[in-house]
Design a protein around this motif. Structure first.
Motif, short mmCIF file in Angstrom:
data_model
loop_
_atom_site.label_atom_id
_atom_site.label_comp_id
_atom_site.label_asym_id
_atom_site.label_seq_id
_atom_site.Cartn_x
_atom_site.Cartn_y
_atom_site.Cartn_z
N ALA A 69 -1.90 -6.22 -4.61
CA ALA A 69 -3.19 -5.53 -4.66
C ALA A 69 -3.00 -4.03 -4.52
CB ALA A 69 -4.11 -6.06 -3.57
N ALA A 70 -2.04 -3.62 -3.66
CA ALA A 70 -1.75 -2.19 -3.51
C ALA A 70 -1.23 -1.60 -4.82
CB ALA A 70 -0.73 -1.99 -2.38
N LYS A 71 -0.38 -2.36 -5.52
CA LYS A 71 0.12 -1.91 -6.83
C LYS A 71 -1.03 -1.81 -7.83
CE LYS A 71 4.76 -2.19 -6.23
NZ LYS A 71 5.67 -1.04 -6.35
N LEU A 72 -1.91 -2.78 -7.79
CA LEU A 72 -3.03 -2.84 -8.73
C LEU A 72 -3.90 -1.59 -8.65
CD1 LEU A 72 -4.50 -4.83 -10.77
CD2 LEU A 72 -5.91 -5.51 -8.81
N ILE A 73 -4.05 -1.06 -7.43
CA ILE A 73 -4.93 0.11 -7.24
C ILE A 73 -4.14 1.40 -7.02
CG2 ILE A 73 -6.88 -1.26 -6.41
CD1 ILE A 73 -6.07 -0.65 -3.56
N ASP A 74 -2.84 1.34 -7.34
CA ASP A 74 -1.98 2.53 -7.28
C ASP A 74 -1.89 3.16 -5.90
OD1 ASP A 74 -1.24 2.47 -10.00
OD2 ASP A 74 -3.12 3.44 -10.57
N TYR A 75 -1.85 2.34 -4.86
CA TYR A 75 -1.63 2.87 -3.51
C TYR A 75 -0.14 3.12 -3.32
CZ TYR A 75 -1.19 3.04 1.58
OH TYR A 75 -0.89 3.42 2.87
N SER A 76 0.22 4.30 -2.88
CA SER A 76 1.64 4.65 -2.79
C SER A 76 2.10 4.91 -1.35
CB SER A 76 1.95 5.88 -3.65
OG SER A 76 1.11 6.97 -3.28
N GLY A 77 1.27 4.52 -0.38
CA GLY A 77 1.65 4.73 1.02
C GLY A 77 2.50 3.60 1.56
N TYR A 78 2.55 3.51 2.90
CA TYR A 78 3.42 2.55 3.56
C TYR A 78 2.69 1.64 4.54
CZ TYR A 78 6.74 6.00 1.83
OH TYR A 78 7.44 6.85 1.02
N ARG A 79 1.41 1.92 4.79
CA ARG A 79 0.70 1.17 5.83
C ARG A 79 0.64 -0.32 5.54
NH1 ARG A 79 -4.91 4.11 6.21
NH2 ARG A 79 -5.39 2.29 7.55
N HIS A 80 0.60 -0.67 4.27
CA HIS A 80 0.42 -2.08 3.92
C HIS A 80 1.64 -2.94 4.25
CE1 HIS A 80 2.41 -0.24 0.61
NE2 HIS A 80 2.33 -1.27 -0.22
N PHE A 81 2.80 -2.34 4.52
CA PHE A 81 3.98 -3.14 4.85
C PHE A 81 3.77 -3.89 6.18
CE2 PHE A 81 6.74 0.21 2.49
CZ PHE A 81 6.35 -0.34 1.27
N LYS A 82 3.35 -3.17 7.21
CA LYS A 82 3.12 -3.81 8.50
C LYS A 82 1.95 -4.80 8.41
CE LYS A 82 4.87 -0.47 11.89
NZ LYS A 82 4.51 0.39 13.05
N LEU A 83 0.95 -4.46 7.61
CA LEU A 83 -0.21 -5.35 7.51
C LEU A 83 0.15 -6.63 6.76
CD1 LEU A 83 -2.97 -2.68 6.87
CD2 LEU A 83 -2.46 -3.91 9.00
N ALA A 84 1.00 -6.52 5.76
CA ALA A 84 1.46 -7.73 5.05
C ALA A 84 2.26 -8.62 6.01
CB ALA A 84 2.31 -7.35 3.85
N ALA A 85 3.04 -7.99 6.90
CA ALA A 85 3.77 -8.76 7.91
C ALA A 85 2.79 -9.43 8.87
CB ALA A 85 4.73 -7.85 8.68
N ALA A 86 1.72 -8.73 9.24
CA ALA A 86 0.70 -9.32 10.11
C ALA A 86 0.07 -10.54 9.44
CB ALA A 86 -0.37 -8.28 10.44
N VAL A 87 -0.20 -10.43 8.15
CA VAL A 87 -0.76 -11.56 7.39
C VAL A 87 0.18 -12.76 7.45
CG1 VAL A 87 -1.25 -12.36 5.03
CG2 VAL A 87 -2.22 -10.20 5.84
#
Length: 337
Positions: free
Chosen positions: A68-86
């Motif tokens: 989803a981050a790729k789909l909306i062109d998000y280029s940060g890093y916050r989603h890494f920890k959140l994906a681990a939380a998921v």
């Protein structure tokens, strides 16, 4: 914004490979977080958690966050920890499920509770839940915390709802859909949605991703419930017929019971309360499901929700991310064939 909509059905067998390839480098970052945060000074914790986490799961839910981050062109890093939380939320629920259900297999391996015992399995599940909340708090977004914590509560409600519906043949289709919408689809939806939050996209984008994940999750569970009667343990990673033996009233059973003769309905009543659970009974149940079209109609319903998931991607530009997320839906449904 493109409004092109893909439709289910393709010449070649769909695969998760495009999704995995799309997020491979990001997934390495997520796996690093997972391995780091499952550690503890208490050796049993990483040993038991690692039994399941390293057990060959597809990591589909965190992959949805990354895709989803790729789909909306998000280029940060916050989603890494959140994906681990998921993934920690998902793993915790699996550990608890295995204790509740008493299944022998999980992801094709001996269930953790049979190796380590029920108390340790429940407590390590609690540990992973707690780790997931630490990761959410570190992110610092109250909105992300609200989405994921709400999903965690909804999953628990769904599991309790399923438990109280167990061995009740009069469970309605609406209640069944409530159960799978909570215990499975809620985390798919949250996993997909949180990338829009960290990317600071508007609510329309959030809701489109939520719809994609939620409908994919429902389709995914419908297929799981169909193949419990029509597949093998190697394909499913759990014992065939588990739902039948545990008295779970899933959509195939609801449909077969509604369409059956008086004799058929008596069989289902006896089976669901636990009086018929042999391999011969499972074979008879499977034959009744086929005769009444219950498996086929469950799969048809799965394709309906799968198409809704794909339609939700119509708001986003065409490209590798949308194509991979579309094929992930098709793969989820093709597992039954």
């Amino acid at each position: 914004m493109s409004a092109t909509v893909h439709h289910l059905g393709r010449d070649s067998a769909p695969s998760l490979e495009p999704l995995m390839a799309l997020v491979v480098s990001d997934m390495n970052q997520v796996n690093s977080v997972i391995l780091d945060r499952m550690q503890s000074e208490i050796p049993l914790i990483p040993e038991l958690a690692g039994h399941l986490i390293a057990g060959g799961g597809k990591r589909l839910r965190p992959m949805l966050t990354l895709a989803a981050a790729k789909l909306i062109d998000y280029s940060g890093y916050r989603h890494f920890k959140l994906a681990a939380a998921v993934e920690f939320i998902h793993t915790a629920t699996l550990l608890h499920d295995d204790v509740v259900d008493g299944s022998d297999l999980r992801r094709g391996k001996t269930a953790a509770n049979l190796i380590f015992g029920n108390p340790a399995t429940v407590l390590v599940g609690d540990f992973l839940f707690s780790r997931s909340f630490e990761l959410m708090v570190e992110d610092g977004s109250l909105k992300v915390l609200k989405i994921l914590s709400h999903a965690s509560a909804v999953i628990a409600e769904g599991e309790v709802n399923q438990l109280t519906a167990q061995r009740k043949i009069d469970t309605s289709e609406d209640r069944y859909l409530d159960i799978i919408g909570a215990k499975t689809a809620a985390l798919f939806a949250a996993a997909s949605r949180i990338s829009a939050v960290v990317a600071e996209r508007d609510e329309e984008v959030e809701l489109a991703l939520d719809s994609y994940g939620r409908n994919l999750g429902i389709a995914f569970q419908l297929v799981d419930d169909a193949i419990d009667y029509s597949s093998d343990s190697e394909t499913m990673g759990k014992d065939a017929g588990d739902d039948f033996r545990e008295g779970k009233v899933t959509l195939p059973v609801i449909l077969a019971y509604a369409r059956g003769t008086e004799e058929d309905r008596k069989f289902w009543k006896d089976a669901i309360i636990g009086h018929k659970s042999s391999n011969d009974d499972l074979f008879h149940a499977t034959e009744l499901l086929k005769q009444t079209g219950a498996i086929d109609d469950t799969m048809s319903r799965a394709r309906h929700y799968g198409q809704r998931a794909i339609d939700a991607l119509g708001a986003f530009p065409a490209g590798n991310a949308r194509a991979a997320m579309t094929e992930a839906v098709e793969f989820a449904i093709s597992r039954a064939y």
